[in-house]
Design a protein around this motif. Structure first.
Motif, PDB file in Angstrom:
ATOM      1  N   ILE A 132       0.825  -1.213   0.000  1.00  0.00           N
ATOM      2  CA  ILE A 132       0.000   0.000   0.000  1.00  0.00           C
ATOM      3  C   ILE A 132       0.857   1.259   0.000  1.00  0.00           C
ATOM      4  CG2 ILE A 132      -1.578   1.396   1.420  1.00  0.00           C
ATOM      5  CD1 ILE A 132      -2.985  -0.822  -0.096  1.00  0.00           C
ATOM      6  N   ILE A 152      -8.783   6.633   4.964  1.00  0.00           N
ATOM      7  CA  ILE A 152      -8.512   6.792   6.399  1.00  0.00           C
ATOM      8  C   ILE A 152      -9.459   7.891   6.875  1.00  0.00           C
ATOM      9  CG2 ILE A 152      -6.771   7.137   8.179  1.00  0.00           C
ATOM     10  CD1 ILE A 152      -4.620   6.655   6.109  1.00  0.00           C
ATOM     11  N   THR A 178       0.309   7.705  10.678  1.00  0.00           N
ATOM     12  CA  THR A 178      -1.062   7.727  10.180  1.00  0.00           C
ATOM     13  C   THR A 178      -1.704   9.104  10.273  1.00  0.00           C
ATOM     14  OG1 THR A 178      -1.390   5.390  10.732  1.00  0.00           O
ATOM     15  CG2 THR A 178      -3.374   6.753  10.507  1.00  0.00           C
ATOM     16  N   PHE A 185      -4.632  11.358   2.560  1.00  0.00           N
ATOM     17  CA  PHE A 185      -5.565  10.416   1.941  1.00  0.00           C
ATOM     18  C   PHE A 185      -6.933  11.052   1.732  1.00  0.00           C
ATOM     19  CE2 PHE A 185      -2.284   7.511   2.364  1.00  0.00           C
ATOM     20  CZ  PHE A 185      -2.629   6.220   2.012  1.00  0.00           C
ATOM     21  N   ASP A 228     -14.510   0.010   3.791  1.00  0.00           N
ATOM     22  CA  ASP A 228     -13.733   0.995   3.041  1.00  0.00           C
ATOM     23  C   ASP A 228     -14.534   1.540   1.864  1.00  0.00           C
ATOM     24  OD1 ASP A 228     -10.910   2.187   2.649  1.00  0.00           O
ATOM     25  OD2 ASP A 228     -11.402   1.393   0.667  1.00  0.00           O
ATOM     26  N   TYR A 440      -5.227  -0.614   5.099  1.00  0.00           N
ATOM     27  CA  TYR A 440      -4.129   0.343   5.192  1.00  0.00           C
ATOM     28  C   TYR A 440      -2.901  -0.263   5.876  1.00  0.00           C
ATOM     29  CZ  TYR A 440      -1.676   4.224   7.534  1.00  0.00           C
ATOM     30  OH  TYR A 440      -0.735   5.069   8.047  1.00  0.00           O
TER      31      TYR A 440
END
Length: 641
Positions: A132, A152, A178, A185, A228, A440
């Motif tokens: 990813i 995310i 993250t 993202f 997702d 992710y």
């Protein structure tokens, strides 16, 4: 025929010389401020990503491009790829990122280096088979579609601490990486490269037929893919709850967590990701936070006459603690001036601020040590225990200050014990394993559960330094280690490769803490280590043992892994009737034979672990301080005979 006395004298002479030249070499490496710092070598991806981020920010001229090109080309293996660790044959995502960087540096795709690389990459499935994060980096420059990347949701930034999941259920390293990516993202930026640039040649399929989607596994984890899809759909129509608030909270978190040294968490991935987030948000290159971030990257870089590359991290506290232990255990005076300035330097690095650990630990007070020069948010248990053992072994001018620092740290470590009885690296009860299954998190490193090697370090600290912890806490920790022992007697090594590292550490702990109660576990652990000894007298284990446990304890001999085995055997030998002295003698002979005339040991193998199966490190000083510890402990043993 030589008598046993003559043999022993020859061995003693060789041993004394090996220790002497090793000590001199190590002392020559000490910085004038008191610390030691070795290189942390990893794979080429962080250097490749540094090329990418400088390109995105439009400051490409600030990089020594020819040196980076030379470094990347020199690291290519004979198969055309680039490796995760020395000798693995090449890995697809690592190779794609190296290829990308070389193209950005100006190499034509017809260059022989890239022709060979392309053949390797296509043979492994091309870009569509990459991880990813590799696809994410390609998406930033239009070489992959954002459609193929997971979402995310920014909403996670506004979840209260009473919610079953918050960002603090992620491992510290995952959290640091993250939070900035929540912004990236969400915005899905593309930073065009001029002149026009693509990597279409790295797709096995025709570019028009590439399917930008996450793969289903036909297991329960597919629920995350359906979730997702829902998040992606909500995002298209701007229906994600608390989206704007979450994005603002993410930006604030990044700014609040940037240290005065300019980095985030003392590791490269969150540094790179935060700078990408700043670029996405439209920050100026002259913004103080941006400038500090790029300055931090430069401090992680190593520039030589021909090469330039970036380390994942720097390890002065860790290296200094182990250097002190190596020198004292091999006979250097406890009040030697080099040890005193090293001890004073360590005292100056104690973390006295409340970091992220305090979110879940409501009773602990600061007092730990971190891995790096500066990391006030993330002290860790492993470093803290190692520092305590180092400080206990030396005499400082201000002994009261030392004892107060040790006590502060001990009290903090006590409160960081997990419910299962063990200790993790940075957080308490950071063990929601389902997080490793989110799309992710394909590196399977989203959490920081307790591990046998860190738990063993804490118990070794207690036993070897005569420090007190409640019987209940100690019993829980011991029971945790008993449960973690494998059927063959070994223990898994989370932070070093692998079962040799884990087994050695646990043996040292059990040997100094109620060894009579741990006799069975010690004996089984020793038997396993002895079964792994190579014909040359050394020990070695491949990183592939993380993927295939049948390879545990197997690999060419290395100085660091031989030293770990010897340290565990020597410590366990104090508690066992069967001392395995012949095996130990052979191991010591291996170290003496392989030492160079300058007093060091050389090894190319990676014996440090970042993320099992995905990220490995070669600590350049491991092959020096661990062998010296082994030689020093053996020397003390030999004096008993």
């Amino acid at each position: 025929m030589k008598t046993q006395h003559q043999i022993n004298q020859k061995l003693k002479s060789s041993l004394d010389n090996a220790i002497d030249i090793s000590q001199k070499y190590i002392l020559s490496l000490q910085n004038s401020e008191g610390y030691w710092l070795g290189e942390l070598e990893s794979n080429v991806t962080l250097t490749a990503e540094t090329v990418l981020i400088y390109k995105i920010w439009g400051i490409f001229e600030n990089l020594p491009k020819s040196k980076i090109e030379a470094y990347l080309c020199n690291k290519q293996n004979k198969y055309g790829g680039w490796e995760l660790f020395y000798g693995d044959g090449g890995e697809i995502s690592t190779s794609i990122e190296a290829y990308m960087a070389l193209r950005l540096l100006g190499l034509s795709k017809d260059n022989p280096v890239l022709v060979s690389a392309r053949k390797f990459i296509l043979s492994r499935g091309g870009i569509s088979k990459a991880r990813i994060f590799t696809k994410f980096h390609l998406a930033l420059i239009g070489c992959y579609s954002w459609e193929g990347l997971p979402s995310i949701p920014p909403s996670i930034m506004v979840l209260s601490n009473n919610f079953p999941f918050t960002i603090y259920e992620m491992a510290s390293w995952a959290r640091e990486s993250t939070v900035p990516l929540i912004i990236v993202f969400d915005k899905k930026p593309i930073f065009p490269i001029n002149p026009s640039f693509n990597l279409n040649e790295l797709y096995v399929e025709d570019i028009e037929k590439v399917q930008y989607k996450l793969p289903y596994t036909n297991s329960w984890t597919d629920i995350f893919l359906w979730l997702d899809k829902i998040f992606q759909l909500l995002g298209k129509f701007n229906l994600i709850p608390f989206r704007e608030r979450g994005l603002k909270e993410a930006e604030k978190w990044i700014l609040d967590h940037q240290q005065e040294s300019g980095d985030w968490g003392g590791i490269m991935p969150p540094m790179l990701n935060s700078l990408i987030a700043f670029k996405t948000l439209g920050y100026d290159i002259e913004d103080p936070s941006v400038k500090r971030g790029f300055e931090a990257i430069q401090r992680f870089a190593i520039e030589k006459d021909q090469d330039y590359y970036v380390q994942a991290c720097v390890s002065p506290v860790w290296d200094t603690a182990w250097m002190i232990r190596a020198l004292t255990e091999s006979g250097l005076s406890k009040d030697h001036r080099s040890l005193q300035i090293a001890g004073d330097w360590l005292l100056s690095k104690q973390c006295l601020d409340y970091g992220d650990w305090a979110i879940k630990n409501k009773i602990g007070k600061p007092g730990g040590w971190a891995f790096e020069f500066t990391n006030r948010f993330y002290p860790d248990i492993d470093d803290s225990a190692a520092v305590i053992m180092a400080l206990e072994g030396i005499t400082l001018v201000n002994e009261q200050q030392k004892k107060a620092a040790i006590n502060r740290c001990l009290q903090w470590i006590k409160t960081m014990q997990c419910k299962t009885g063990g200790w993790a690296a940075f957080d308490i009860d950071n063990n929601q394993a389902w997080l490793n299954e989110v799309p992710y998190g394909d590196l399977k490193a989203m959490i920081d559960p307790n591990s046998a090697d860190i738990t063993a370090r804490v118990l070794e600290m207690l036993g070897s330094c005569n420090l007190e912890m409640s019987d209940e806490r100690t019993a829980k920790a011991l029971n945790y280690l008993y449960d973690e022992q494998e059927k063959d007697g070994s223990w898994f090594g989370r932070w070093g490769v692998n079962y040799i590292y884990g087994t050695s550490g646990v043996l040292s702990a059990l040997a100094v803490l109620h060894p009579d109660k741990n006799y069975s576990q010690l004996k089984r652990g020793v038997s396993w280590l002895l079964s792994c000894q190579n014909e040359d007298g050394g020990w070695g284990e491949t990183c592939l043992s993380y993927d295939n446990p049948e390879l545990k304890g197997e690999g060419i001999s290395t100085a660091s892994q031989t030293a770990w085995s010897l340290i565990g055997l020597l410590d366990a030998g104090k508690a066992l009737d069967n001392f395995a002295i012949n095996h130990i003698d052979r191991g010591i002979n291996y170290l003496v034979k392989t030492q160079t005339s300058t007093g060091e040991w050389k090894e190319k193998e990676f014996t440090g672990t970042g993320f099992p199966s995905h990220f490995y490190i070669r600590y350049h000083l491991y092959s020096n301080y661990f062998p010296l510890i082994a030689l020093g402990r053996y020397q003390k043993l030999r004096h008993l005979f």
